[in-house]
Scaffold this motif. Structure first.
Motif, mmCIF file in Angstrom:
data_model
loop_
_atom_site.group_PDB
_atom_site.id
_atom_site.type_symbol
_atom_site.label_atom_id
_atom_site.label_comp_id
_atom_site.label_asym_id
_atom_site.label_seq_id
_atom_site.Cartn_x
_atom_site.Cartn_y
_atom_site.Cartn_z
ATOM 1 N N VAL A 91 -16.521 1.766 -5.516
ATOM 2 C CA VAL A 91 -15.077 1.608 -5.295
ATOM 3 C C VAL A 91 -14.795 0.198 -4.798
ATOM 4 O O VAL A 91 -15.699 -0.570 -4.472
ATOM 5 C CB VAL A 91 -14.546 2.658 -4.299
ATOM 6 N N GLU A 92 -13.501 -0.110 -4.762
ATOM 7 C CA GLU A 92 -13.044 -1.432 -4.345
ATOM 8 C C GLU A 92 -13.590 -1.793 -2.976
ATOM 9 O O GLU A 92 -13.573 -1.002 -2.041
ATOM 10 C CB GLU A 92 -11.517 -1.444 -4.320
ATOM 11 N N THR B 220 -6.838 8.965 -4.254
ATOM 12 C CA THR B 220 -7.235 8.219 -3.057
ATOM 13 C C THR B 220 -6.431 6.943 -2.876
ATOM 14 O O THR B 220 -6.358 6.405 -1.769
ATOM 15 C CB THR B 220 -8.723 7.846 -3.122
ATOM 16 N N ILE C 281 -7.340 4.151 -4.063
ATOM 17 C CA ILE C 281 -8.323 3.064 -3.996
ATOM 18 C C ILE C 281 -8.882 2.825 -5.393
ATOM 19 O O ILE C 281 -9.161 3.775 -6.142
ATOM 20 C CB ILE C 281 -9.448 3.403 -3.000
ATOM 21 N N LYS C 282 -9.052 1.575 -5.718
ATOM 22 C CA LYS C 282 -9.468 1.206 -7.068
ATOM 23 C C LYS C 282 -10.969 1.471 -7.280
ATOM 24 O O LYS C 282 -11.792 1.183 -6.410
ATOM 25 C CB LYS C 282 -9.161 -0.271 -7.308
ATOM 26 N N TYR D 130 -1.846 9.768 0.538
ATOM 27 C CA TYR D 130 -1.552 8.823 -0.538
ATOM 28 C C TYR D 130 -0.456 9.434 -1.417
ATOM 29 O O TYR D 130 -0.536 10.590 -1.825
ATOM 30 C CB TYR D 130 -2.789 8.540 -1.389
ATOM 31 N N ILE E 227 -13.573 -3.367 0.519
ATOM 32 C CA ILE E 227 -12.548 -3.653 1.522
ATOM 33 C C ILE E 227 -13.231 -4.281 2.721
ATOM 34 O O ILE E 227 -14.079 -3.669 3.363
ATOM 35 C CB ILE E 227 -11.794 -2.382 1.942
ATOM 36 N N MET F 299 -6.884 1.023 7.384
ATOM 37 C CA MET F 299 -7.734 1.898 6.580
ATOM 38 C C MET F 299 -9.118 1.993 7.210
ATOM 39 O O MET F 299 -9.513 1.123 7.989
ATOM 40 C CB MET F 299 -7.865 1.353 5.151
ATOM 41 N N THR G 62 -18.558 2.018 -1.529
ATOM 42 C CA THR G 62 -18.423 0.579 -1.748
ATOM 43 C C THR G 62 -19.795 -0.042 -1.988
ATOM 44 O O THR G 62 -20.840 0.562 -1.704
ATOM 45 C CB THR G 62 -17.775 -0.092 -0.540
ATOM 46 N N GLN H 260 0.826 -1.202 0.000
ATOM 47 C CA GLN H 260 0.000 0.000 0.000
ATOM 48 C C GLN H 260 0.862 1.254 0.000
ATOM 49 O O GLN H 260 2.040 1.226 0.383
ATOM 50 C CB GLN H 260 -0.941 0.010 1.198
#
Length: 778
Positions: free
Chosen positions: A412-413, A357, A359-360, A609, A415, A425, A376, A275
């Protein structure tokens, strides 16, 4: 036969000569005590003659042969007779001697000691003690017994008894009594000196025939025993070993943790978890500038500007209402649409694009307008309340965040909770939304006014009570001022406050006993409440809002003294059902709070980031900055193993130095105590043919052995735990293997401590007397 020929010892003796037989009692006295002391030293083998000849049989006594003379030819009774009170009779008689059992039994029976051989010396009478001493002198290989009465004060009766015993002893060896003219009544021959010259010698003829008796010899490898004194102070010695372990343990931990490359370790941690983002926290700081590393404060806009100025990469800020209660109440009054459920504490992260960010983005696009949000899939299901739908079906759906409708522009991805916890996170499922930068400025929260996020308390009669909220005076609450019930707080003055029902409970109102009593009517419950709060009305109360829980006074940005005007009346739920929450509130005039209020939207979290080439400089800035700190994966372990110990580095170093001083002081105290208690035994060892230097050497060898054992134990224990510490670093935090090279420093410190203590030990031995004062002329 003992011969003295032309002996000179200026200014005490001038060319003296005489010969003494192999047995009998010889009394020698002089006109001055100094010359008598010198004679005793010469005959005891403490000093050598300056000029002339001193011979016993075929053995010549000189400076080079004094040790052999004391070992094989002379026994002495001087300096309190070297009575060791804590030893038994047999140990005192046989100390440092090798002998035949037959010889031992003969001598013990000669002095009537065989029946008391197991009794300790301190339990014996004077007469018995002296017979023990004579037995010791006779068992040792010797031809002459020297008695110097002035070295040990004796009463007249005791002295007469001693002389009678010496008469018996003189049948087996030559007995020389020095310095007592009354001894001439018991002597076979008397010699007197005056002003250094031989004044008289009665030349008495000794008619005794010397009796033969078997004697023992001084053991060739006999050493003083320190075991009894070590056992006496065994707990102190054990404590010293623990202290040495702590010394080396503290130093090794100090040295290891201060030589860790923290930034490099943080980089390895990020690489291990794959990360490039982490949270940033702000340490609490009081008005005097003191930093509190384990407490944190809310970020302000100036903090964000400072971070953006000093670090490379993207600083993302999440916003949330400062006061969730007031935000819901305020926005519900403006908007009729549904809000996010009150229990949710969702914040919003502002960013220019998804790349900022780290984040994917799974589907859709990052918000381009202020009425759009990305989140998410689980968060979308939670907000839209539709289960089992794929993420494409959520795009374009609308939900409300504190009164403002937001359209879902992207998913978004996902988590998981475990993954979020591992990466330190936020848990995205029900915590954060991603919005366009500048979103919060366009939201009504920015126009709302809220009291800053802080801890609050009231102080009454030197007691502190934690409060949840401060609030301005609403118009719809009923309260009592002790004499009447009012339905408005508009009449409050700036120095007056009204407390709610929860505050009364904090002050001690027994609501459970009263409100849960089914035998009481509603009116009775209200009456008991009114009776209780009457004692608090018109009392003075100090109200504080502060940011540091461990030091409220130093961090209080709001502090005022008020008068309690009244208390709110409990509502029906609180009275009938006994329900009460923990949110105590103090109500005061709006003008009192106005100077302190801020925007209703506050900074909740700050996330960083950056690219790999930016991370190292950012981490270095945060590590060297006292105000801000990076929160990384395995952060609790990292703080415990590295940062917390580094914070204690000065304490560890200071502790090791103080403990080292304590160890030295206590060890030297033990040395002095041992030297004090062993002077008698050491004087016996000295009289048996050993030198003062050999005695000092024994002390040195013995105590260096103790120190060496302590240092070795401390080194082994500290190395073991240092290895454990480094293995934990490698296992948990990917510490650098070259840290193992620093273990050699611990060994170097251990060696240095050993030689330092050795130097102090030698200095003390040089300054302190290892023998009684009577042997000072050695």
């Amino acid at each position: 036969m003992l011969k003295i020929e032309h002996v000179c010892a200026e200014p005490y003796f001038h060319d003296i000569s005489f010969t003494l037989e192999d047995c009998g009692i010889i009394s020698i006295s002089s006109s001055d005590s100094e010359s008598e002391k010198l004679l005793a030293d010469i005959f005891c083998g403490i000093q050598s003659i300056q000029k002339g000849k001193f011979q016993i049989d075929d053995f010549s006594v000189c400076k080079e042969t004094l040790l052999e003379y004391r070992k094989h030819y002379v026994s002495s009774l001087v300096s309190d007779f070297q009575i060791i009170k804590n030893k038994c009779v047999k140990d005192v008689v046989c100390m440092h001697l090798s002998y035949e059992e037959q010889a031992y039994y003969e001598i013990m029976n000669l002095w009537d000691l065989y029946t008391i051989e197991k009794e300790t010396m301190q339990d014996l009478s004077f007469e018995q003690c002296f017979r023990v001493l004579l037995a010791r002198c006779m068992l040792k290989e010797s031809k002459v017994l020297v008695f110097y009465p002035d070295s040990t004060p004796l009463s007249l009766k005791e002295r007469e008894y001693v002389y009678e015993l010496l008469q018996k002893c003189s049948e087996y060896m030559l007995v020389i009594i020095i310095g007592d003219k009354k001894a001439s009544y018991y002597a076979d021959r008397s010699i007197e000196f005056h002003d250094g010259y031989l004044e008289s010698d009665d030349q008495g003829i000794i008619l005794k025939n010397k009796k033969q008796i078997k004697q023992g010899k001084v053991k060739p490898y006999s050493y003083p025993s320190f075991l009894s004194y070590r056992y006496r102070y065994r707990f102190v010695y054990r404590a010293l070993r623990v202290v040495m372990i702590l010394i080396l343990g503290c130093f090794s931990l100090f040295f290891l943790c201060t030589n860790l490359n923290v930034v490099d370790m943080q980089m390895k941690i990020l690489e291990k978890h794959g990360q490039q983002h982490f949270l940033i926290e702000k340490h609490a700081q009081d008005f005097l500038g003191n930093i509190y590393p384990r407490q944190y404060m809310q970020f302000q806009d100036k903090d964000i500007k400072e971070l953006e100025k000093n670090i490379k990469g993207n600083v993302m800020v999440s916003y949330a209402p400062v006061d969730f209660y007031m935000a819901n109440a305020y926005l519900n009054g403006i908007y009729t649409t549904n809000n996010v459920p009150f229990v949710s504490t969702m914040g919003v992260y502002e960013a220019e694009n998804m790349e900022d960010t780290g984040i994917k983005l799974v589907s859709g696009y990052y918000p381009k307008e202020y009425n759009e949000a990305a989140l998410t899939l689980d968060a979308a299901r939670y907000l839209i309340n539709e289960q089992g739908t794929s993420f494409e079906n959520y795009l374009g759906k609308v939900f409300y965040w504190y009164g403002i409708p937001l359209r879902i522009s992207g998913i978004v991805e996902e988590i998981s909770y475990e993954h979020a916890k591992e990466k330190q996170m936020p848990y995205m499922n029900d915590t954060y939304l991603f919005v366009k930068k500048g979103f919060i400025q366009h939201h009504p929260l920015s126009n709302m006014q809220s009291f800053p996020l802080s801890s609050k308390r009231m102080l009454i009669n030197n007691r502190s009570y934690e409060i949840n909220r401060f609030s301005e005076n609403p118009h719809y609450l009923y309260y009592t001022n002790g004499s009447m019930v009012l339905n408005s707080l508009d009449t409050l003055k700036e120095n007056e406050v009204v407390l709610d029902f929860q505050s009364a409970v904090l002050l001690g109102f027994p609501y459970q006993r009263i409100f849960f009593d089914e035998n009481k009517t509603y009116e009775e419950k209200i009456w008991e409440y009114l009776v209780y709060i009457e004692q608090w009305i018109n009392q003075s109360v100090r109200v504080q809002a502060y940011t540091i829980s461990t030091n409220p006074d130093a961090s209080a940005f709001f502090q005022k003294d008020f008068i309690i005007k009244g208390f709110l009346l409990p509502d029906d739920d609180e009275i009938e059902q006994g329900y009460i929450d923990d949110n105590a509130t103090i109500y005061m005039k709006q003008s009192v709070l106005e100077p302190y209020v801020q925007s209703g939207a506050g900074i909740q979290n700050v996330m960083y980031y950056g690219k790999k080439d930016q991370l190292e400089s950012t981490l270095h800035f945060l590590y060297t900055n006292d105000t801000y700190d990076a929160v990384l994966p395995s952060d609790d372990v990292f703080r415990l193993l590295v940062l917390d110990i580094q914070d204690l580095s000065i304490f560890l170093l200071g502790s090791s130095v103080c403990l080292l001083l304590l160890y030295g002081i206590v060890m030297m105290w033990l040395l002095k105590r041992t030297m004090k208690h062993m002077k008698e035994e050491m004087s016996i060892w000295y009289a048996y043919g050993n030198s003062r230097k050999s005695i000092q050497k024994e002390y040195e060898k013995t105590f260096l052995k103790y120190i060496k054992k302590d240092v070795w134990t401390g080194l082994c224990v500290s190395l073991f735990f240092s290895f454990i510490y480094l293995i934990l670093l490698v296992w948990k935090l990917e510490a650098m293997p070259q840290q193992f090279l620093y273990l050699g420093m611990i060994l170097l410190v251990s060696i240095s401590i050993y030689f330092l203590k050795k130097g102090v030990l030698l200095y003390v031995l040089h300054k302190e007397a290892v023998l009684p004062d009577w042997y000072a002329n050695d």
